[in-house]
Design a protein around this motif. Structure first.
Motif, PDB file in Angstrom:
ATOM      1  N   ASP A 220       0.861  -1.189   0.000  1.00  0.00           N
ATOM      2  CA  ASP A 220       0.000   0.000   0.000  1.00  0.00           C
ATOM      3  C   ASP A 220       0.898   1.241   0.000  1.00  0.00           C
ATOM      4  O   ASP A 220       1.431   1.642   1.033  1.00  0.00           O
ATOM      5  N   VAL A 221       1.057   1.842  -1.184  1.00  0.00           N
ATOM      6  CA  VAL A 221       1.941   2.992  -1.343  1.00  0.00           C
ATOM      7  C   VAL A 221       1.123   4.276  -1.212  1.00  0.00           C
ATOM      8  O   VAL A 221       0.022   4.374  -1.760  1.00  0.00           O
ATOM      9  N   PHE A 222       1.662   5.266  -0.511  1.00  0.00           N
ATOM     10  CA  PHE A 222       0.906   6.450  -0.082  1.00  0.00           C
ATOM     11  C   PHE A 222      -0.238   5.983   0.828  1.00  0.00           C
ATOM     12  O   PHE A 222      -1.395   6.370   0.669  1.00  0.00           O
ATOM     13  N   SER A 223       0.094   5.155   1.777  1.00  0.00           N
ATOM     14  CA  SER A 223      -0.932   4.469   2.577  1.00  0.00           C
ATOM     15  C   SER A 223      -1.707   5.395   3.494  1.00  0.00           C
ATOM     16  O   SER A 223      -2.818   5.071   3.911  1.00  0.00           O
ATOM     17  N   TYR A 224      -1.125   6.539   3.868  1.00  0.00           N
ATOM     18  CA  TYR A 224      -1.665   7.414   4.915  1.00  0.00           C
ATOM     19  C   TYR A 224      -1.920   6.545   6.150  1.00  0.00           C
ATOM     20  O   TYR A 224      -1.018   5.866   6.621  1.00  0.00           O
ATOM     21  N   THR A 225      -3.130   6.506   6.683  1.00  0.00           N
ATOM     22  CA  THR A 225      -3.358   5.753   7.925  1.00  0.00           C
ATOM     23  C   THR A 225      -3.904   4.348   7.682  1.00  0.00           C
ATOM     24  O   THR A 225      -4.294   3.666   8.622  1.00  0.00           O
ATOM     25  N   GLY A 226      -3.934   3.896   6.408  1.00  0.00           N
ATOM     26  CA  GLY A 226      -4.179   2.486   6.150  1.00  0.00           C
ATOM     27  C   GLY A 226      -5.568   2.067   5.731  1.00  0.00           C
ATOM     28  O   GLY A 226      -5.920   0.886   5.870  1.00  0.00           O
ATOM     29  N   ASN A 227      -6.366   2.963   5.192  1.00  0.00           N
ATOM     30  CA  ASN A 227      -7.719   2.616   4.780  1.00  0.00           C
ATOM     31  C   ASN A 227      -7.749   1.371   3.894  1.00  0.00           C
ATOM     32  O   ASN A 227      -8.444   0.392   4.178  1.00  0.00           O
ATOM     33  N   PHE A 228      -6.969   1.385   2.805  1.00  0.00           N
ATOM     34  CA  PHE A 228      -6.973   0.250   1.881  1.00  0.00           C
ATOM     35  C   PHE A 228      -6.402  -1.007   2.542  1.00  0.00           C
ATOM     36  O   PHE A 228      -6.973  -2.097   2.426  1.00  0.00           O
ATOM     37  N   SER A 229      -5.279  -0.875   3.210  1.00  0.00           N
ATOM     38  CA  SER A 229      -4.626  -2.037   3.822  1.00  0.00           C
ATOM     39  C   SER A 229      -5.540  -2.752   4.797  1.00  0.00           C
ATOM     40  O   SER A 229      -5.656  -3.995   4.780  1.00  0.00           O
ATOM     41  N   PHE A 230      -6.198  -2.003   5.673  1.00  0.00           N
ATOM     42  CA  PHE A 230      -6.983  -2.642   6.724  1.00  0.00           C
ATOM     43  C   PHE A 230      -8.294  -3.209   6.186  1.00  0.00           C
ATOM     44  O   PHE A 230      -8.790  -4.219   6.702  1.00  0.00           O
ATOM     45  N   HIS A 231      -8.838  -2.602   5.146  1.00  0.00           N
ATOM     46  CA  HIS A 231      -9.973  -3.233   4.484  1.00  0.00           C
ATOM     47  C   HIS A 231      -9.548  -4.576   3.886  1.00  0.00           C
ATOM     48  O   HIS A 231     -10.268  -5.573   3.994  1.00  0.00           O
ATOM     49  N   CYS A 232      -8.373  -4.597   3.248  1.00  0.00           N
ATOM     50  CA  CYS A 232      -7.883  -5.846   2.640  1.00  0.00           C
ATOM     51  C   CYS A 232      -7.586  -6.904   3.694  1.00  0.00           C
ATOM     52  O   CYS A 232      -7.934  -8.084   3.526  1.00  0.00           O
ATOM     53  N   VAL A 252      -0.482   6.430  13.447  1.00  0.00           N
ATOM     54  CA  VAL A 252      -1.935   6.220  13.549  1.00  0.00           C
ATOM     55  C   VAL A 252      -2.294   4.873  12.933  1.00  0.00           C
ATOM     56  O   VAL A 252      -3.153   4.143  13.452  1.00  0.00           O
ATOM     57  N   ALA A 253      -1.631   4.513  11.830  1.00  0.00           N
ATOM     58  CA  ALA A 253      -1.873   3.212  11.199  1.00  0.00           C
ATOM     59  C   ALA A 253      -1.513   2.074  12.157  1.00  0.00           C
ATOM     60  O   ALA A 253      -2.232   1.062  12.232  1.00  0.00           O
ATOM     61  N   ARG A 254      -0.410   2.228  12.875  1.00  0.00           N
ATOM     62  CA  ARG A 254      -0.029   1.190  13.852  1.00  0.00           C
ATOM     63  C   ARG A 254      -1.112   1.024  14.919  1.00  0.00           C
ATOM     64  O   ARG A 254      -1.451  -0.101  15.311  1.00  0.00           O
ATOM     65  N   GLU A 255      -1.626   2.140  15.404  1.00  0.00           N
ATOM     66  CA  GLU A 255      -2.672   2.072  16.431  1.00  0.00           C
ATOM     67  C   GLU A 255      -3.931   1.414  15.868  1.00  0.00           C
ATOM     68  O   GLU A 255      -4.605   0.637  16.558  1.00  0.00           O
ATOM     69  N   THR A 256      -4.231   1.713  14.608  1.00  0.00           N
ATOM     70  CA  THR A 256      -5.381   1.094  13.955  1.00  0.00           C
ATOM     71  C   THR A 256      -5.178  -0.410  13.820  1.00  0.00           C
ATOM     72  O   THR A 256      -6.099  -1.206  14.058  1.00  0.00           O
ATOM     73  N   ALA A 257      -3.961  -0.803  13.438  1.00  0.00           N
ATOM     74  CA  ALA A 257      -3.652  -2.227  13.310  1.00  0.00           C
ATOM     75  C   ALA A 257      -3.792  -2.936  14.656  1.00  0.00           C
ATOM     76  O   ALA A 257      -4.316  -4.065  14.747  1.00  0.00           O
ATOM     77  N   GLU A 258      -3.342  -2.292  15.712  1.00  0.00           N
ATOM     78  CA  GLU A 258      -3.422  -2.881  17.058  1.00  0.00           C
ATOM     79  C   GLU A 258      -4.867  -3.105  17.475  1.00  0.00           C
ATOM     80  O   GLU A 258      -5.238  -4.190  17.934  1.00  0.00           O
ATOM     81  N   ILE A 259      -5.689  -2.082  17.317  1.00  0.00           N
ATOM     82  CA  ILE A 259      -7.062  -2.169  17.826  1.00  0.00           C
ATOM     83  C   ILE A 259      -7.896  -3.178  17.049  1.00  0.00           C
ATOM     84  O   ILE A 259      -8.854  -3.753  17.571  1.00  0.00           O
ATOM     85  N   GLY A 261      -6.484  -5.961  15.672  1.00  0.00           N
ATOM     86  CA  GLY A 261      -5.825  -7.263  15.720  1.00  0.00           C
ATOM     87  C   GLY A 261      -5.065  -7.627  14.462  1.00  0.00           C
ATOM     88  O   GLY A 261      -4.844  -8.813  14.176  1.00  0.00           O
ATOM     89  N   PHE A 262      -4.629  -6.604  13.689  1.00  0.00           N
ATOM     90  CA  PHE A 262      -3.911  -6.852  12.434  1.00  0.00           C
ATOM     91  C   PHE A 262      -2.398  -6.696  12.565  1.00  0.00           C
ATOM     92  O   PHE A 262      -1.666  -6.922  11.608  1.00  0.00           O
ATOM     93  N   ILE A 263      -1.908  -6.286  13.702  1.00  0.00           N
ATOM     94  CA  ILE A 263      -0.528  -5.829  13.814  1.00  0.00           C
ATOM     95  C   ILE A 263       0.491  -6.891  13.395  1.00  0.00           C
ATOM     96  O   ILE A 263       1.526  -6.579  12.791  1.00  0.00           O
ATOM     97  N   SER A 264       0.206  -8.152  13.655  1.00  0.00           N
ATOM     98  CA  SER A 264       1.165  -9.217  13.322  1.00  0.00           C
ATOM     99  C   SER A 264       1.268  -9.443  11.815  1.00  0.00           C
ATOM    100  O   SER A 264       2.217 -10.089  11.348  1.00  0.00           O
ATOM    101  N   ARG A 265       0.322  -8.893  11.069  1.00  0.00           N
ATOM    102  CA  ARG A 265       0.334  -9.067   9.612  1.00  0.00           C
ATOM    103  C   ARG A 265       0.734  -7.782   8.886  1.00  0.00           C
ATOM    104  O   ARG A 265       0.553  -7.666   7.682  1.00  0.00           O
ATOM    105  N   CYS A 266       1.294  -6.821   9.626  1.00  0.00           N
ATOM    106  CA  CYS A 266       1.599  -5.508   9.043  1.00  0.00           C
ATOM    107  C   CYS A 266       3.081  -5.183   9.121  1.00  0.00           C
ATOM    108  O   CYS A 266       3.768  -5.556  10.075  1.00  0.00           O
ATOM    109  N   GLU A 267       3.553  -4.452   8.123  1.00  0.00           N
ATOM    110  CA  GLU A 267       4.871  -3.831   8.141  1.00  0.00           C
ATOM    111  C   GLU A 267       4.679  -2.364   7.782  1.00  0.00           C
ATOM    112  O   GLU A 267       3.902  -2.039   6.880  1.00  0.00           O
ATOM    113  N   PHE A 268       5.372  -1.475   8.495  1.00  0.00           N
ATOM    114  CA  PHE A 268       5.224  -0.040   8.284  1.00  0.00           C
ATOM    115  C   PHE A 268       6.567   0.537   7.836  1.00  0.00           C
ATOM    116  O   PHE A 268       7.581   0.361   8.513  1.00  0.00           O
ATOM    117  N   VAL A 269       6.557   1.214   6.697  1.00  0.00           N
ATOM    118  CA  VAL A 269       7.797   1.724   6.112  1.00  0.00           C
ATOM    119  C   VAL A 269       7.652   3.228   5.858  1.00  0.00           C
ATOM    120  O   VAL A 269       6.762   3.649   5.109  1.00  0.00           O
TER     121      VAL A 269
END
Length: 392
Positions: A220-232, A252-259, A261-269
């Motif tokens: 997810d390039v230009f991900s901002y806070t992860g709308n597309f990633s977290f829907h996927c 903010v994306a990390r906090e969204t991933a945590e709440i 339960g997606f954090i283990s499937r995410c990488e933030f660059v």
């Protein structure tokens, strides 16, 4: 009695058929009034055409608020808000966030109102709408009964209107990150982030794209806070790599991933997207999302913007394996969908690959496109299946 603005004898069809902008060169004469004042717009023969606000320092001299001879007061704005909500309320079946007012497209030029659960984030983008702020806030409180209203007025348009950026609570209060839900996923609108804190205009495209994500690794390039990633991820994506230049957005994306339960499937660059796509291998990513911010604000920058879109998509297409997916988007209003698609097609040609369109998207119901106001159409989205020519 309101001050008067009289148009030239030959009224432009654009004005006659619903466009709210009246330029300085379309006016025959005008009463002397302060910027932001309400004026009546008359035809050259004296016929009432509409009522709006005036800015003597803008090339858009008048922005019409109504074609009726009525008072511009709290009740006026409340009725506008109720009409907008009636047209858009079906979206609340899928979450508790909504763009309540989309400026000209909802008959309120210069005003943006986003609802995130029990809070509102507003932008007063023109002098005239800023003068009417008190009436608008009263109408928002009466109609939507929010816990808080946060103002986030910023951007180049404010300078052109002679306004300064403003940020802060106008009514009530709330957290810095406003929690809300879309399609079963919890997100945050960042009151310290871009625009109103979350890009609701991609709500439909993110939901539709997620149906193609099961079992895929997402970039997810230009991900901002992860709308597309977290829907996927919510629809079975294996992993998601979120790339953005803003550490704030990624936090903010990390906090969204945590709440969620997606954090283990995410990488933030944290990286510049152009550099990342040039330098990094896309191996292992079978769904790449390219959703850059607007690349041009004026026609003089159009060619440069098209070069940017081609470069971004070319870098993905060249590295993409046959059968992978490219989701590409543009929110640059001055670039037409035809020009944008032609540019992406050029990128496919240069890569000696072919793209099969899986679906095309655009703006959701709460960002309406008005037939007579071409400026309200801006969002383009397309999902391609990428194939080598020999596999096509």
């Amino acid at each position: 009695m309101s001050a008067r603005v009289v148009l030239k004898r030959s009224i432009k069809r654009r004005i006659a058929f619903g466009h709210p902008w009246i330029y300085d060169n379309e006016i025959e004469k005008a009463d002397s009034v302060e910027g932001g004042c309400i004026v009546d717009v008359l035809t050259n023969s004296g016929q009432f055409l509409g009522r709006g606000y005036y800015n003597p320092d803008s090339s858009i001299r008048v922005r019409l608020l109504t074609r009726r001879n009525c008072s511009i007061d709290t009740d006026f704005f409340a009725q506008k808000l109720k009409r907008s909500l009636a047209m858009k309320s079906s979206l609340l079946r899928y979450g508790n966030a909504l763009r309540v007012t989309f400026g000209e497209a909802d008959g309120l030029p210069g005003l943006i109102v986003d609802k995130f659960s029990d809070w509102l984030v507003v932008q007063f983008n023109t002098l005239g709408i800023g003068v009417l702020k008190n009436e608008i806030i009263e109408a928002l409180i009466a109609t939507l009964k929010p816990k808080g209203i946060f103002e986030k007025s910023e951007g180049i348009s404010l300078t052109k209107e002679g306004l300064e950026s403003k940020e802060g609570w106008l009514f009530g209060n709330g957290p810095e990150l406003l929690p809300f839900s879309l399609n079963g996923v919890t997100f945050f609108a960042d009151t310290k982030g871009q625009k109103t804190g979350f890009f609701l205009d991609q709500r439909d495209n993110a939901e539709k794209l997620s149906k193609y994500a099961n079992g895929r690794n997402v970039l997810d390039v230009f991900s901002y806070t992860g709308n597309f990633s977290f829907h996927c991820l919510s629809q079975g994506a294996s992993r998601a790599t979120l790339v953005d230049s803003s550490e704030r957005a990624l936090s903010v994306a990390r906090e969204t991933a945590e709440i969620n339960g997606f954090i283990s499937r995410c990488e933030f660059v944290r990286a510049n997207a152009f550099d990342y796509l040039r330098e990094e291998s896309l191996a292992g990513h079978s769904l790449v999302i390219v959703d850059p911010p607007a690349m041009a604000k004026s026609p003089s920058s159009k060619k440069s913007a098209l070069r940017g879109y081609k470069e971004l998509n070319l870098r993905v297409i060249k590295k993409a394996v046959s059968g992978s997916l490219l989701a590409s988007s543009s929110c640059t209003q001055i670039i037409s969908e035809d020009d944008w698609m032609r540019t992406i097609n050029d990128a496919f040609h240069d890569s000696k690959k072919v793209g099969i369109v899986s679906f095309r998207g655009g703006q959701p119901l709460d960002h309406p496109e008005v037939s007579s106001i071409f400026e309200t159409r801006y969002l383009k989205f397309c999902l391609f299946r990428v194939f080598e020519l020999c596999d096509f």
